[in-house]
Enzyme design. Structure first.
Site, PDB file in Angstrom:
ATOM      1  N   LEU A 235       0.862  -1.185   0.000  1.00 27.53           N
ATOM      2  CA  LEU A 235       0.000   0.000   0.000  1.00 27.53           C
ATOM      3  C   LEU A 235       0.891   1.225   0.000  1.00 27.53           C
ATOM      4  CD1 LEU A 235      -3.118   0.157   0.413  1.00 27.53           C
ATOM      5  CD2 LEU A 235      -2.690   0.368   2.858  1.00 27.53           C
ATOM      6  N   HIS A 236       0.796   2.050  -1.046  1.00 32.76           N
ATOM      7  CA  HIS A 236       1.605   3.270  -1.011  1.00 32.76           C
ATOM      8  C   HIS A 236       0.996   4.460  -1.726  1.00 32.76           C
ATOM      9  CE1 HIS A 236       2.587   2.000  -5.065  1.00 32.76           C
ATOM     10  NE2 HIS A 236       3.155   3.161  -5.274  1.00 32.76           N
ATOM     11  N   ARG A 237      -0.121   4.277  -2.434  1.00 33.32           N
ATOM     12  CA  ARG A 237      -0.696   5.399  -3.186  1.00 33.32           C
ATOM     13  C   ARG A 237      -1.209   6.470  -2.232  1.00 33.32           C
ATOM     14  NH1 ARG A 237       0.708   4.744  -8.198  1.00 33.32           N
ATOM     15  NH2 ARG A 237       0.700   2.546  -8.659  1.00 33.32           N
ATOM     16  N   ARG A 271       6.475   6.006   2.788  1.00 33.46           N
ATOM     17  CA  ARG A 271       5.371   6.980   2.868  1.00 33.46           C
ATOM     18  C   ARG A 271       4.273   6.460   3.814  1.00 33.46           C
ATOM     19  NH1 ARG A 271       2.237  10.579  -0.333  1.00 33.46           N
ATOM     20  NH2 ARG A 271       3.649  10.593  -2.087  1.00 33.46           N
ATOM     21  N   ASP A 315      -1.949  -1.766  -4.174  1.00 37.43           N
ATOM     22  CA  ASP A 315      -2.294  -0.637  -5.044  1.00 37.43           C
ATOM     23  C   ASP A 315      -1.149  -0.371  -6.014  1.00 37.43           C
ATOM     24  OD1 ASP A 315      -0.454   0.588  -3.350  1.00 37.43           O
ATOM     25  OD2 ASP A 315      -1.882   2.005  -2.482  1.00 37.43           O
TER      26      ASP A 315
END
Ligand code: UD1
Length: 398
Positions: A235-237, A271, A315
């Site tokens: 998950l990074h968006r 992030r 994602d």
């Protein structure tokens, strides 16, 4: 001597350029005449800079050290892109390449293609024509601008070629070459085969947790295929991790429902780690039963997890593609994709579930009974890099 500069900045770029550089090495070994050799310069913009996000990939994929590192680092998009352009312009004025090759859709791709075009170099975009139609995605803007400026657009699938035709790109400027990400997958299968999931977890674990004995064992499905009894999450968006009201329900669902069924292995992007800490959720995920939090892991390790996982929540764009070739059920935590060829309706393994928990739950339940179903779109055959280089050389000779 024919001079090419390849420009990369972020993790997925490194994987793609590894295969392209290999194709150049093979070409240069084949020709003794210096006039036919390619002088290649690798420029790293420095967008990704942590060892685990950058140097580790160079090492494990045998990519030579970048010839030049622009060291732009993190910042707002304008800062990242602006600083890259200022630094890259100097490189171009000094080196005067015939071609600049950019890959993917990250800020480095946009910054380097714009600068190259302004400096009069020919631009080649590897992975051209992908469109999500979602202008709130920074990557969509990067793709549109890069493709608009590129002299040679190399597409990974026929749907992408069709997108370019609809936008008026002339046939002479595009070549369908296949997916260069899959070159790396095919070239590295042996290295992944010797890795062990438990070792990957213990080496990278942030919380000291690992799989339990019952989860290590492989399950044989009715079709005879093998799969481990764990899920993987990436998950990074910004659209998923930057807002508490999106991130928190997602984490609650994964913690209370998925992790109740099976361990969830989660290599965390910097992030996302930052946001979890800012939102006060870090402690909760670290101590959650069956959540195995890992620092960002290497290329081979990630593919190994993918080969063994019962399913993947992600994602990431590249993972949708790798899941398709490996047959791993993939719940894509996005509302759209620029890679429709990976969707179940096109024969792939990915389902778009967005970030709405009801929808994710419904698809998750269906996935629990689904089987691995590997699929290989045309030209996802491990030889895309050779076709990329041939397309550049053919263009030059036209
Ligand atoms: C970028 C790409 C995205 C790609 C992803 C792969 C853009 C717009 N986005 O997103 O398309 O899927 O890379 O990982 O180019 N950070 C570190 N160390 C690093 C790199 C980043 O701590 O080595 C942190 C910084 O706080 C940074 C944040 O992560 O601000 C985001 O990094 P950035 O490169 O801006 O975008 P990604 O989210 O990684």
């Amino acid at each position: 001597m024919f001079k090419i500069i390849s420009a990369v900045g972020a993790r997925p770029n490194f994987i793609k350029i590894a295969s392209f550089m290999k194709a150049i090495r093979v070409h240069n070994e084949k020709y003794t005449d210096p006039g036919l050799k390619i002088d290649h310069i690798l420029v790293h913009t420095g967008q990704h800079y942590d060892i685990s996000m950058s140097r580790a990939f160079f090492k494990e994929l045998d990519i030579p050290n970048p010839d030049i590192n622009l060291e732009v680092g993190s910042g707002s998009h304008a800062e990242q892109i602006g600083n890259t352009m200022i630094a890259f312009e100097k490189v171009l004025r000094r080196e005067k390449p015939d071609w600049v090759v950019v890959v993917g859709d990250v800020n480095a791709t946009l910054a380097c293609s714009v600068t190259a075009k302004k400096e009069g170099a020919k631009v080649c975009h590897i992975e051209a024509g992908l469109r999500s139609g979602d202008m709130s995605m920074p990557e969509e803007i990067n793709r549109l601008v890069t493709d608009r400026l590129s002299d040679l657009l190399l597409t990974p699938d026929k749907l992408s070629s069709e997108n370019l035709r609809k936008e008026g790109v002339a046939e002479k400027n595009m070549v369908f070459v296949g997916n260069i990400m899959i070159d790396a997958l095919e070239a590295n299968r042996d290295k992944e085969a010797v890795l062990n999931v438990e070792n990957i977890c213990s080496k990278n674990s942030l919380s000291g947790k690992n799989l339990k004995a019952k989860d290590k064992s492989q399950k044989t499905t009715s079709s005879g295929s093998q799969k481990g009894n764990f899920a993987v999450l990436t998950l990074h968006r910004p659209s998923n991790v930057d807002l508490l009201e999106i991130l928190q329900p997602l984490i609650t669902f994964l913690r209370t429902e998925v992790a109740r069924d099976m361990p969830l292995i989660w290599p965390i992007h910097p992030r996302t780690e930052k946001r979890l800490k800012e939102f006060g959720l870090w402690g909760e995920v670290m101590k959650s039963q069956n959540f195995i939090l890992l620092k960002p892991i290497g290329y081979h390790e990630m593919l190994r997890l993918n080969m063994e996982a019962r399913l993947i929540f992600t994602d990431s764009g590249g993972l949708q593609e790798e899941c398709t070739v490996l047959g791993t059920p993939c719940l894509t935590l996005r509302w759209n994709t620029e890679r429709p060829v990976t969707l179940c309706e096109h024969g792939g393994t990915s389902v778009l579930v967005g970030n709405d928990v009801e929808r994710i739950r419904a698809e998750y339940k269906k996935t629990l009974t689904s089987e691995r179903k590997p699929m290989r779109p045309e030209f996802w055959d491990g030889h895309t890099a050779e076709r990329c280089l041939k397309a550049i050389l053919d263009y030059k000779n036209k």
